[in-house]
Write a protein that holds these residues in place. Structure first.
Motif, PDB file in Angstrom:
ATOM      1  N   LEU B  12     -33.143   2.148 -11.716  1.00  0.00           N
ATOM      2  CA  LEU B  12     -33.377   1.933 -13.143  1.00  0.00           C
ATOM      3  C   LEU B  12     -34.854   1.989 -13.487  1.00  0.00           C
ATOM      4  CD1 LEU B  12     -30.934  -0.889 -14.266  1.00  0.00           C
ATOM      5  CD2 LEU B  12     -30.986   1.477 -15.006  1.00  0.00           C
ATOM      6  N   GLY B  13     -35.667   1.642 -12.515  1.00  0.00           N
ATOM      7  CA  GLY B  13     -37.102   1.646 -12.779  1.00  0.00           C
ATOM      8  C   GLY B  13     -37.590   3.050 -13.107  1.00  0.00           C
ATOM      9  N   SER B  14     -37.362   3.988 -12.174  1.00  0.00           N
ATOM     10  CA  SER B  14     -37.809   5.342 -12.479  1.00  0.00           C
ATOM     11  C   SER B  14     -37.003   5.918 -13.629  1.00  0.00           C
ATOM     12  CB  SER B  14     -37.737   6.226 -11.239  1.00  0.00           C
ATOM     13  OG  SER B  14     -36.523   6.045 -10.573  1.00  0.00           O
ATOM     14  N   GLY B  15     -35.737   5.530 -13.712  1.00  0.00           N
ATOM     15  CA  GLY B  15     -34.917   6.007 -14.829  1.00  0.00           C
ATOM     16  C   GLY B  15     -35.505   5.609 -16.163  1.00  0.00           C
ATOM     17  N   ALA B  16     -36.063   4.386 -16.209  1.00  0.00           N
ATOM     18  CA  ALA B  16     -36.644   3.939 -17.468  1.00  0.00           C
ATOM     19  C   ALA B  16     -37.855   4.772 -17.842  1.00  0.00           C
ATOM     20  CB  ALA B  16     -37.020   2.459 -17.384  1.00  0.00           C
ATOM     21  N   VAL B  17     -38.684   5.130 -16.866  1.00  0.00           N
ATOM     22  CA  VAL B  17     -39.857   5.922 -17.243  1.00  0.00           C
ATOM     23  C   VAL B  17     -39.427   7.335 -17.628  1.00  0.00           C
ATOM     24  CG1 VAL B  17     -40.550   6.846 -14.991  1.00  0.00           C
ATOM     25  CG2 VAL B  17     -42.264   6.306 -16.685  1.00  0.00           C
ATOM     26  N   VAL B 163     -36.434  -2.895 -21.839  1.00  0.00           N
ATOM     27  CA  VAL B 163     -37.511  -2.624 -22.790  1.00  0.00           C
ATOM     28  C   VAL B 163     -37.351  -1.229 -23.389  1.00  0.00           C
ATOM     29  CG1 VAL B 163     -39.971  -2.142 -22.963  1.00  0.00           C
ATOM     30  CG2 VAL B 163     -39.205  -4.212 -21.826  1.00  0.00           C
ATOM     31  N   ILE B 164     -37.074  -0.264 -22.531  1.00  0.00           N
ATOM     32  CA  ILE B 164     -36.951   1.112 -23.030  1.00  0.00           C
ATOM     33  C   ILE B 164     -35.749   1.238 -23.960  1.00  0.00           C
ATOM     34  CG2 ILE B 164     -36.620   3.511 -22.383  1.00  0.00           C
ATOM     35  CD1 ILE B 164     -39.352   2.443 -21.778  1.00  0.00           C
ATOM     36  N   VAL B 165     -34.663   0.608 -23.598  1.00  0.00           N
ATOM     37  CA  VAL B 165     -33.487   0.677 -24.471  1.00  0.00           C
ATOM     38  C   VAL B 165     -33.819   0.065 -25.832  1.00  0.00           C
ATOM     39  CG1 VAL B 165     -31.173  -0.229 -24.850  1.00  0.00           C
ATOM     40  CG2 VAL B 165     -31.766   0.742 -22.637  1.00  0.00           C
ATOM     41  N   LEU B 166     -34.547  -1.063 -25.804  1.00  0.00           N
ATOM     42  CA  LEU B 166     -34.945  -1.685 -27.070  1.00  0.00           C
ATOM     43  C   LEU B 166     -35.815  -0.751 -27.890  1.00  0.00           C
ATOM     44  CD1 LEU B 166     -35.708  -5.399 -26.192  1.00  0.00           C
ATOM     45  CD2 LEU B 166     -34.004  -4.515 -27.788  1.00  0.00           C
ATOM     46  N   ILE B 167     -36.754  -0.081 -27.202  1.00  0.00           N
ATOM     47  CA  ILE B 167     -37.615   0.860 -27.919  1.00  0.00           C
ATOM     48  C   ILE B 167     -36.774   1.971 -28.550  1.00  0.00           C
ATOM     49  CG2 ILE B 167     -39.397   2.611 -27.671  1.00  0.00           C
ATOM     50  CD1 ILE B 167     -40.751   0.943 -25.652  1.00  0.00           C
ATOM     51  N   LEU B 171     -36.518   2.880 -32.455  1.00  0.00           N
ATOM     52  CA  LEU B 171     -36.805   4.213 -32.972  1.00  0.00           C
ATOM     53  C   LEU B 171     -35.634   4.757 -33.785  1.00  0.00           C
ATOM     54  CD1 LEU B 171     -38.605   5.983 -30.022  1.00  0.00           C
ATOM     55  CD2 LEU B 171     -39.566   5.374 -32.231  1.00  0.00           C
ATOM     56  N   SER B 172     -34.430   4.541 -33.281  1.00  0.00           N
ATOM     57  CA  SER B 172     -33.269   5.029 -34.027  1.00  0.00           C
ATOM     58  C   SER B 172     -33.204   4.378 -35.392  1.00  0.00           C
ATOM     59  CB  SER B 172     -31.972   4.718 -33.289  1.00  0.00           C
ATOM     60  OG  SER B 172     -31.947   5.360 -32.064  1.00  0.00           O
ATOM     61  N   LEU B 173     -33.439   3.063 -35.423  1.00  0.00           N
ATOM     62  CA  LEU B 173     -33.405   2.371 -36.706  1.00  0.00           C
ATOM     63  C   LEU B 173     -34.509   2.908 -37.614  1.00  0.00           C
ATOM     64  CD1 LEU B 173     -32.753  -1.276 -35.510  1.00  0.00           C
ATOM     65  CD2 LEU B 173     -31.151   0.295 -36.601  1.00  0.00           C
ATOM     66  N   LEU B 174     -35.660   3.149 -37.013  1.00  0.00           N
ATOM     67  CA  LEU B 174     -36.781   3.700 -37.755  1.00  0.00           C
ATOM     68  C   LEU B 174     -36.399   5.028 -38.389  1.00  0.00           C
ATOM     69  CD1 LEU B 174     -39.760   2.639 -37.869  1.00  0.00           C
ATOM     70  CD2 LEU B 174     -40.314   4.492 -36.341  1.00  0.00           C
ATOM     71  N   MET B 175     -35.794   5.883 -37.570  1.00  0.00           N
ATOM     72  CA  MET B 175     -35.446   7.218 -38.047  1.00  0.00           C
ATOM     73  C   MET B 175     -34.404   7.152 -39.146  1.00  0.00           C
ATOM     74  SD  MET B 175     -37.120   9.691 -36.733  1.00  0.00           S
ATOM     75  CE  MET B 175     -38.637   9.117 -36.029  1.00  0.00           C
ATOM     76  N   ARG B 176     -33.526   6.184 -39.052  1.00  0.00           N
ATOM     77  CA  ARG B 176     -32.428   6.158 -40.008  1.00  0.00           C
ATOM     78  C   ARG B 176     -32.782   5.445 -41.287  1.00  0.00           C
ATOM     79  NH1 ARG B 176     -27.088   7.342 -39.938  1.00  0.00           N
ATOM     80  NH2 ARG B 176     -27.351   8.298 -37.920  1.00  0.00           N
ATOM     81  N   PHE B 177     -33.581   4.395 -41.210  1.00  0.00           N
ATOM     82  CA  PHE B 177     -33.704   3.542 -42.381  1.00  0.00           C
ATOM     83  C   PHE B 177     -35.057   3.492 -43.049  1.00  0.00           C
ATOM     84  CE2 PHE B 177     -29.521   2.257 -42.370  1.00  0.00           C
ATOM     85  CZ  PHE B 177     -29.107   1.893 -41.098  1.00  0.00           C
ATOM     86  N   THR B 178     -36.086   4.055 -42.408  1.00  0.00           N
ATOM     87  CA  THR B 178     -37.374   3.989 -43.083  1.00  0.00           C
ATOM     88  C   THR B 178     -37.691   5.321 -43.715  1.00  0.00           C
ATOM     89  OG1 THR B 178     -38.570   4.750 -41.146  1.00  0.00           O
ATOM     90  CG2 THR B 178     -38.284   2.366 -41.397  1.00  0.00           C
TER      91      THR B 178
END
Lengths: 239, 942
Positions: B12-17, B163-167, B171-178
């Motif tokens: 998961l570590g390298s997967g996250a990067v 952390v990456i999933v949260l980011i 971003l998805s929320l940003l793209m959809r609602f702002t």
């Protein structure tokens, strides 16, 4: 807006030559002519999407000929292109709100001109019918509080009755807001019904310039210009 | 069981990067059309900056300044983290403003190449400024080991992934609602729409680049405690990140993150399995994951990348055709031999290296310069040649000339395999696939001692021909002249071959495919076969070069063929000029390890370290200002000189020019006998269209159109805009799927592809002309002739046919001018000439009078009648009523997709329905009197 000796075309080849006209407030100018005559090229050049090859375009005393298209839009010269260029993955409301300008109309006001869109605010633009998309495209242009509105091929792919309805709304907009409109159209009689004045372009040059009423009264003038296309004297200095 | 889980979770570590970088990739692609190969370098920059800031120093990358500047005290985690992320955001914004803003209208390939250049430059900058030793970073995320259901997992990996999933969610929320997200999505779909709404695509792109770099930076910092911080380590993250982005089609953020995490877990799992099951290859399984994933997804899905509606497109670099081959080859051979004789030791070695690198560079000229497929795997293919040579020559004992040739053949097989995804995908993803392949092959094969026979590399038997020792020698005799001569001979042969390829039919096909695939298919070129042939030939050449390299080093060593080196090599060839043979040769000279590097090292000490930085920088500036490279500049100068003194024409050409001066009757008789064998009845229609309909989604573009086209007629199709005329031609030609049936010469065309229909004798022109802008008029027409196969007996006939076409359409004076420099009228003529070049039976002309004034269109009408006289049937679409009524024998009228009238020009002129279709229906209030008045008026006017 004033356009002087405009030369326009693609990759250095002029399709429109020595085009000059002036646009007054609250006036609907129909730009007519067979396809290939240069009507769409003219609008694309006026809006800055293709660079002019010569001549000048002035708007409110400022020369806008070489400005980037986004700036020309923000100055109030707004084009509704023939493919409408809607944001098809966004909703109607989003399309309109993206275009909102300070001092411009609210979404409710613009939808007021096109009541058919009222209950479709949350519908994704790509799912609208052709007529509704055209209304949305014009509405989006209206949101930008345009000083000059240019519409390319409004009737493309639409049934005549729908076109008449949209043109009626357009007339209403012009009368209420005083915004001049340049209308490029292939369906001549529909356009003349809504226009005050008309310019007929054939092979890139102005073949006829007259009030719309006059052209409606003498239809053979138009038909000759369209159907023969050989009315013009030969241009000097061809290759 | 639990061990499998543990290893998966470790991944998961390298997967996250990977996921973080992939998120960055998607954002930069959607906002600017750039596949940013440098995303890993930005992440590395963030990590380094953070590490320095923790120590209380600010990292400075600019050469000439000190490496870092002290801040007076160490910074805590939060300020250092925030500052580092901010600085990487700034870096991203600066990169966009300096580089990619200028490339807005460049083709996607150019943008990718520029980002490769940036990557090379940044990587090399780090290496020179920071050295190659690892810098360790203290733990950031809590490191303790968690116990979940009996499985012990280090917590930091889990936190990282979280952390990456949260980011991604943010971003998805940003793209959809702002509004920012809205604006970004709008501009990503249509730049034209954005601009007309007053939005500025540049501002949107800068913001997105900053955000994407920040995300990459976060990933880079958080992975630092887990992976040792060394310049090379982060670059290869990009391969897995690209795989994730490609699988998600550069769109769905959720998919991107999921796939990134999965790749990380798979890689970790495979590493574990590798150790556990020794029957598995002990190296490189993990590195193969991105490649296999990409191939699997592309083959299954096979849809091209979503095209960003860009406003305009620039054409790629000019590929000049070499005029003479024999003389330069002889001169080159002579000069090369002299150089080898006059030098010794290190100097001679540098010359030999340049020669060998030039060979490999020429392979890139073929696949990227000619065929337009960006390949980052040429160095790897050279490696394949080298390692195969070891197997064939050393292990199997196959003698000298055969072993390297076999090795090259093996490499070309691999090359064709790489080329297969290129059939389904266009442009950019091809580069990604070649990169994934380079990384995978290097890890699985080259670095694997089980496959290569030794950790140092694979052994090579020195070459010898008929007892003559051609080996490179050792000690005081190194390198031997015989070896140098052999390399030189190979280079001259390959260079001559590539030059001949450019002037051959296959070369013209490749250039056509590179410039415009659609037009190429319509002209009868088998695009798939052309692409694969290009990959195959290029791989063969690269394999040859690899064998030479192996002979030079007496070893096939994995370090030489690294994927990273492949980037630098690509950059070098592009800077030298990837579209011409001289570019390939120049690339050999300026490549690392070649002559220039040696000279420069002598003149200025320490330049060696900066080589890649300079190359990267040069690549970026050159993509912006001059895609054809240094060689391109030289060619342009040469062309200017050539124009002042026109080359003497060869006798054959002069003879060919006399032909049209013979009596025209002779010509038309020749044409008629060829196209009208006695058996066919002249009354049978050439084309029968029955009930054809075309639907696009819910829109019916053409509805139930039936018409017959008699042989030898000029038939016109008219109708207002949007009536479906071009769609009808697309259906007849095979570009649009349709219902109903089309019979050509009695043969059913349904289901046949455009290039197959072209070969049956059906040609067409395009409304947008779609000429091959870089090619001369003559070349454009010659490519049109290619459709009729390569039988040598027809070749002379084709040369005469070419001359006839040039004369009939008065294109003789501009035959050598590039298409993009012609006037609109001339371009129309070239388009028509090209369609006629394949000597079709029927030609479909889409708006041939477009952009012509009345005199020119009258003249064109005359030309069309001449063409008809030679027996060719013509179908014309146009709006110019005067032109159409003048030239057509029969006219059909379309409106809103349906046929509303057919007849002779006179009948059509009088038909009120036609007037109505063009001029609009009569207003309801004026009603019938208006209609009657106009009908009477036009009747009276006749």
């Amino acid at each position: 807006m004033a356009c002087t000796d405009l030369r326009a075309g693609y990759s250095g080849n002029a399709v429109v030559r020595e085009l000059s006209f002036e646009l007054d407030a609250a006036e609907v100018l129909a730009l007519l002519g067979p396809n290939g005559a240069g009507k769409t090229t003219t609008l694309l050049t006026l809006s800055g999407l293709i660079p002019a090859l010569g001549g000048s375009i002035r708007h409110r005393g400022i020369t806008i000929t070489r400005l980037p298209p986004a700036k020309i839009s923000r100055r109030g010269v707004v084009l509704v292109p023939d493919d409408r260029a809607l944001f098809t993955t966004l909703t109607v409301a989003d399309n309109l709100s993206l275009a909102r300008r300070r001092g411009g109309p609210s979404i409710a006001e613009v939808i007021g001109y096109f009541p058919q869109l009222e209950d479709k605010r949350q519908r994704v633009a790509g799912l609208l019918s052709g007529g509704e998309q055209q209304m949305l495209a014009i509405g989006r242009a209206l949101m930008q509080r345009p000083d000059v509105l240019m519409i390319d091929e409004l009737s493309l792919g639409l049934a005549p009755i729908l076109v008449q309805r949209i043109l009626a709304a357009l007339r209403q907009i012009v009368d209420e807001t005083g915004t001049p409109v340049i209308l490029v159209e292939q369906h001549v009689r529909l356009a003349l019904g809504a226009a005050d004045r008309a310019l007929v372009l054939v092979h890139g040059q102005v073949a006829l310039s007259a009030p719309a009423a006059e052209l409606l009264a003498e239809p053979d003038l138009l038909e000759r210009a369209y159907l023969s296309g050989a009315d013009l004297p030969a241009r000097p200095g061809t290759r | 069981m639990t061990e499998y889980l543990v290893f998966a979770l470790l991944g998961l570590g390298s997967g996250a990067v990977f996921a973080a970088l992939a998120l960055g990739l998607v954002m930069t692609y959607r906002s600017s059309g750039v596949v940013n190969f440098g995303t890993g370098a930005i992440a590395l920059y963030a990590a380094y900056t953070y590490s320095f800031l923790r120590q209380g120093r600010v990292l400075i990358l600019l050469p000439g300044l000190p490496q870092s500047v002290g801040l007076g005290g160490e910074l805590g985690f939060l300020p250092a983290f925030a500052l580092a992320v901010l600085m990487s955001a700034l870096l991203g914004a600066v990169l966009y403003l300096l580089v990619f803003r200028q490339l807005r209208s460049a083709p996607p390939v150019a943008k990718a190449v520029a980002s490769v250049g940036l990557m090379v430059m940044l990587q090399a900058l780090f290496a020179t400024r920071l050295g190659t030793e690892a810098i360790s970073v203290g733990a950031i995320l809590p490191r303790r080991t968690l116990s979940i259901g009996g499985v012990r997992v280090p917590a930091d990996r889990l936190w990282f992934a979280l952390v990456i999933v949260l980011i991604a969610v943010t971003l998805s929320l940003l793209m959809r609602f702002t509004r920012f997200g809205l604006v970004t999505r709008a501009a990503a779909e249509t730049e034209k729409g954005a601009v007309l709404t007053g939005l500025s695509p540049d501002r949107i792109a800068v913001a997105n680049w900053a955000l994407s770099s920040a995300v990459a930076g976060v990933g880079g910092i958080l992975i630092a405690p887990i992976v040792p911080l060394v310049p090379g380590s982060y670059t290869l993250f990009i391969v897995a990140a690209m795989a994730a982005a490609l699988v998600a089609n550069f769109q769905g953020l959720a998919v991107v993150v999921a796939v990134g995490l999965v790749i990380g877990m798979l890689q970790s799992e495979l590493t574990f399995l590798q150790a556990r099951h020794t029957w598995l290859p002990q190296h490189g399984l993990a590195e193969m994951v991105p490649l296999v994933l990409i191939l699997a997804v592309l083959v299954v899905r096979g849809r091209p990348l979503p095209q960003r509606g860009a406003l305009t497109l620039r054409s790629p670099g000019h590929a000049p055709a070499p005029r003479r081959v024999a003389t330069p080859a002889a001169v080159g051979l002579l000069l090369g031999t002299l150089a080898l004789l006059l030098t010794s030791g290190v100097n001679r070695s540098a010359i030999i290296s340049s020669v060998i690198l030039a060979v490999i560079a020429l392979s890139l000229v073929v696949v990227t310069g000619y065929a337009g497929q960006v390949s980052l795997a040429q160095l790897t293919l050279a490696g394949a040649g080298a390692f195969l040579l070891s197997r064939f020559g050393y292990n199997l004992g196959i003698p000298f000339p055969i072993a390297p040739l076999l090795a090259a053949l093996g490499a070309s097989v691999i090359g064709v395999v790489i080329g297969l995804p290129a059939l389904r995908i266009r442009g950019l993803p091809v580069a990604v696939v070649t990169l994934a392949l380079a990384v995978g092959v290097q890890a699985l094969w080259f670095a694997n001692p089980d496959f290569t026979g030794g950790v140092q590399g694979a052994r090579i038997r020195p070459p010898s021909l008929f007892g003559l020792d051609l080996g490179v020698g050792a000690g005081s005799g190194y390198p031997r002249i015989a070896f140098g001569l052999m390399c030189l001979v190979v280079l001259v042969v390959v260079a001559a071959g590539v030059a001949l390829l450019r002037t051959s039919r296959l070369g013209a096909c490749m250039l056509a495919v590179r410039t415009n695939e659609r037009a190429a298919a319509a002209a009868g070129i088998n695009v798939a076969r052309t692409k694969l042939t290009a990959f195959g030939i290029a791989a063969f050449i690269a394999g040859l070069g690899g064998s030479l390299l192996a002979y030079q080093q007496t070893l096939a060593s994995p370090d030489v063929y690294q994927a990273l080196a492949g980037f630098g090599f690509f950059a070098t060839v592009y800077v030298a000029g990837v579209t011409s043979v001289s570019g390939g040769l120049l690339a050999g000279v300026i490549a690392a390890g070649g002559i220039s590097q040696l000279l420069l090292t002598r003149l200025t000490s320490g330049i060696g370290a900066w080589w890649d930085v300079i190359t990267g920088l040069l690549l970026v500036t050159q993509v912006i200002y001059s895609p054809a490279g240094i060689a391109g500049g030289i060619h342009r100068g040469a062309e200017r000189i050539n124009r002042r003194w026109p080359a003497r024409q060869r006798p054959v050409r002069q003879l060919a020019q006399w032909l049209p001066k013979w009596s025209p009757k002779w010509l038309s008789k020749w044409r008629r006998t060829r196209t009208a064998p006695a058996v066919r009845a002249d009354t049978a229609p050439a084309l029968e269209v029955t009930g054809v309909g075309v639907r696009y989604g819910g829109v019916v573009a053409v509805k139930n159109v039936s018409l017959g086209v008699p042989r030898g007629f000029i038939v016109g199709v008219i109708g207002p805009n949007g009536a479906g005329k071009t769609t009808l031609i697309d259906a007849l030609n095979g570009f649009a799927p349709c219902t109903g049936s089309v019979r050509f010469d009695g043969r059913l065309l349904d289901g046949r592809k455009p290039h197959q229909r072209a070969r049956l004798g059906l040609a067409r022109t395009f409304q947008g002309l779609e000429l091959w802008e870089d090619l001369s008029v003559e070349d454009n027409i010659r490519v049109g002739q290619v459709a009729h196969g390569g039988s040598r007996t027809i070749r002379d006939g084709q040369r005469e046919a070419l001359e006839r076409l040039l004369t009939t359409l008065t294109l003789e004076p501009v035959r050598h001018t590039a298409a993009r420099e012609l006037s609109q009228g001339q371009r129309q003529l070239v388009s028509i000439a090209r369609s006629l070049a394949s000597q079709p039976e029927l030609v479909l002309l889409d708006e041939p009078a477009g952009g012509l004034d009345s005199m020119e269109s009258q003249w064109l009408a005359g030309r069309l009648r001449t063409i008809r006289e030679s027996g060719i049937t013509i179908i014309v679409i146009d709006h110019d009523m005067g032109f159409m009524l003048n030239v057509c024998d029969e006219i059909h009228v379309l409106d809103l997709g349906e046929l509303i009238a057919s007849g002779t020009p006179d009948q059509i002129r009088r038909n009120p329905r036609v007037a109505e279709a063009y001029l609009g229906p009569a207003e309801s209030e004026h009603g019938s009197e208006h209609g009657a008045a106009s009908g009477a008026a036009s009747g009276a006017a006749q």
